[in-house]
Scaffold this active site. Structure first.
Site, short mmCIF file in Angstrom:
data_model
loop_
_atom_site.label_atom_id
_atom_site.label_comp_id
_atom_site.label_asym_id
_atom_site.label_seq_id
_atom_site.Cartn_x
_atom_site.Cartn_y
_atom_site.Cartn_z
N HIS A 90 53.17 -6.90 -54.73
CA HIS A 90 51.75 -7.86 -55.16
C HIS A 90 50.76 -6.94 -55.76
O HIS A 90 49.96 -6.53 -54.48
CB HIS A 90 51.57 -8.89 -53.96
N ASP B 266 55.75 -9.34 -58.23
CA ASP B 266 55.72 -10.85 -57.89
C ASP B 266 54.46 -11.62 -58.31
O ASP B 266 53.64 -11.94 -57.40
CB ASP B 266 55.85 -11.04 -56.25
N ARG B 267 54.32 -11.82 -59.52
CA ARG B 267 53.03 -12.01 -60.08
C ARG B 267 52.68 -13.71 -60.27
O ARG B 267 51.72 -14.20 -60.44
CB ARG B 267 52.89 -11.39 -61.27
N LYS B 268 53.94 -14.47 -60.21
CA LYS B 268 53.94 -15.91 -60.35
C LYS B 268 53.13 -16.43 -61.27
O LYS B 268 52.00 -17.19 -61.33
CB LYS B 268 53.64 -16.42 -58.81
N ALA C 186 51.29 -18.67 -64.10
CA ALA C 186 51.49 -20.03 -63.97
C ALA C 186 50.77 -20.67 -65.17
O ALA C 186 50.47 -22.08 -65.15
CB ALA C 186 51.15 -20.63 -62.82
N GLY D 184 50.89 -20.16 -72.23
CA GLY D 184 51.61 -19.00 -72.55
C GLY D 184 50.84 -17.93 -73.01
O GLY D 184 50.86 -16.68 -72.55
N ASN D 185 49.58 -18.27 -73.66
CA ASN D 185 48.79 -17.08 -74.23
C ASN D 185 48.21 -16.19 -73.01
O ASN D 185 47.93 -15.15 -73.11
CB ASN D 185 47.93 -17.46 -75.13
O1 6AU Z 1 59.60 -12.06 -45.78
P1 6AU Z 1 57.95 -12.76 -45.92
O2 6AU Z 1 57.86 -14.05 -45.44
O3 6AU Z 1 56.98 -11.41 -45.24
O4 6AU Z 1 57.56 -12.30 -47.39
C1 6AU Z 1 58.01 -13.28 -48.40
C2 6AU Z 1 57.84 -12.63 -49.86
C3 6AU Z 1 56.25 -12.91 -50.17
C4 6AU Z 1 56.04 -14.10 -50.81
O5 6AU Z 1 54.95 -13.87 -51.74
C5 6AU Z 1 57.35 -14.11 -51.58
O6 6AU Z 1 58.33 -13.74 -50.99
N1 6AU Z 1 57.84 -15.71 -51.63
C6 6AU Z 1 58.58 -16.14 -53.10
C7 6AU Z 1 58.44 -15.16 -54.24
C8 6AU Z 1 59.26 -13.96 -53.94
O7 6AU Z 1 58.02 -15.68 -55.31
C9 6AU Z 1 58.53 -17.51 -53.14
C10 6AU Z 1 58.71 -18.59 -52.15
O8 6AU Z 1 59.06 -19.38 -52.32
N2 6AU Z 1 58.38 -17.93 -50.91
C11 6AU Z 1 57.97 -16.53 -50.87
O9 6AU Z 1 57.80 -16.38 -49.55
O10 6AU Z 1 55.64 -11.86 -50.89
#
Ligand code: 6AU
Length: 270
Positions: free
Chosen positions: A63, A92-94, A96, A99-100
């Site tokens: 992140h 893990d930028r998510k 959202a 598009g642009n």
């Molecule tokens: O094992 P943890 O709980 O310490 O960390 C889980 C990691 C974190 C969250 O940002 C990510 O997984 N995450 C994601 C991702 C990967 O997209 C989606 C989600 O539904 N839950 C989640 O925990 O870095």
């Protein structure tokens, strides 16, 4: 139990996305389907943890927007560790936004994520345009996109039509959308889509031995690698605090690797 029909080698050979193919090859070669979530705010700490756990993981998940002293030197160093140990990188930028905006966030700014991250993920709440925004750089650089189809947190609204859209986009275009983030497989392995699951810990709610730490105080929920992989059919388990917060992160990484790999092997055995 979830049923798999293809071996990892078969999946790698037919995978239409270059980053996905490399990941499947690494999983098979290193015998690890563990992704470490390096959720730390200090770059030196991230790099030293990455070095320690690298032999046991297939993927480093970052992140970058939580790194207090982010620099491109940090990225270069993480990339060097990844290359040395046969690991790929997943920011893990998510994404959202429209598009642009997603395109600019992926390619520009101080992070320049597309340049160094083999995988990144996106929500589809804004509609399929986000994928088109990420497409240009992803195709040019051979990157893989992962769509959020389900979330591990309590009360998540990534359900119903949002899940359906993510699954439909992945099924239609696995050459670009190489995976889904979900609690388990939502497509058969012949769809050429890799499933990755967060919310995994050996102390998950179904743990037979550990005193279950079924979540955190912010709504996170955990299951064991065995439940995620064997019962729900995921391919890669994403583990953060159960490893990086352990007294001995290397020992915790080894334990999670072994559990996750055994569960995977048992679910392909006919
Ligand atoms: O094992 P943890 O709980 O310490 O960390 C889980 C990691 C974190 C969250 O940002 C990510 O997984 N995450 C994601 C991702 C990967 O997209 C989606 C989600 O539904 N839950 C989640 O925990 O870095």
């Amino acid at each position: 139990h979830h049923r798999r029909t293809l071996t990892l080698e078969q999946r790698a050979a037919r995978c239409p996305n270059p980053a996905g193919r490399r990941l499947l090859e690494i999983i098979s070669r290193k015998r690890t389907n563990l992704c470490i979530s390096l959720d730390m705010t200090d770059s030196a700490e991230i790099l030293s943890t990455a070095r320690l756990v690298a032999p046991y993981v297939c993927l480093f998940k970052t992140h970058v927007d939580i790194v207090a002293d982010f620099s491109q030197d940090f990225v270069a160093e993480l990339t060097a560790i990844a290359e040395e140990h046969d690991v790929l990188i997943f920011e893990d930028r998510k994404f959202a936004d429209i598009g642009n905006t997603a395109r600019l966030q992926y390619e520009a700014g101080m992070y320049r994520i597309a340049e160094w991250s083999h995988f990144t993920n996106a929500h589809v709440v804004s509609g399929p345009g986000v994928v088109d925004g990420l497409r240009g750089a992803a195709e040019r650089l051979g990157r893989g996109l992962l769509l959020l189809a389900e979330m591990s947190s309590a009360g998540s609204l990534v359900t119903g039509p949002v899940t359906e859209l993510a699954v439909e986009l992945a099924a239609r275009e696995p050459a670009l959308i190489t995976g889904l983030i979900a609690g388990g497989a939502l497509l058969p392995d012949t769809a050429d889509v890799i499933t990755m699951s967060p919310g995994v810990s050996l102390a998950g709610e179904d743990s037979p031995t550990a005193r279950p730490a079924a979540g955190d105080s912010f709504g996170q929920q955990y299951v064991t690698p065995r439940r995620a992989i064997m019962d729900r059919g995921t391919d890669v388990v994403i583990v953060g605090r159960a490893i990086i917060g352990a007294a001995d992160p290397v020992a915790a990484a080894k334990l999670h690797q072994t559990a996750a790999w055994q569960a995977y092997e048992q679910s392909v055995a006919h």
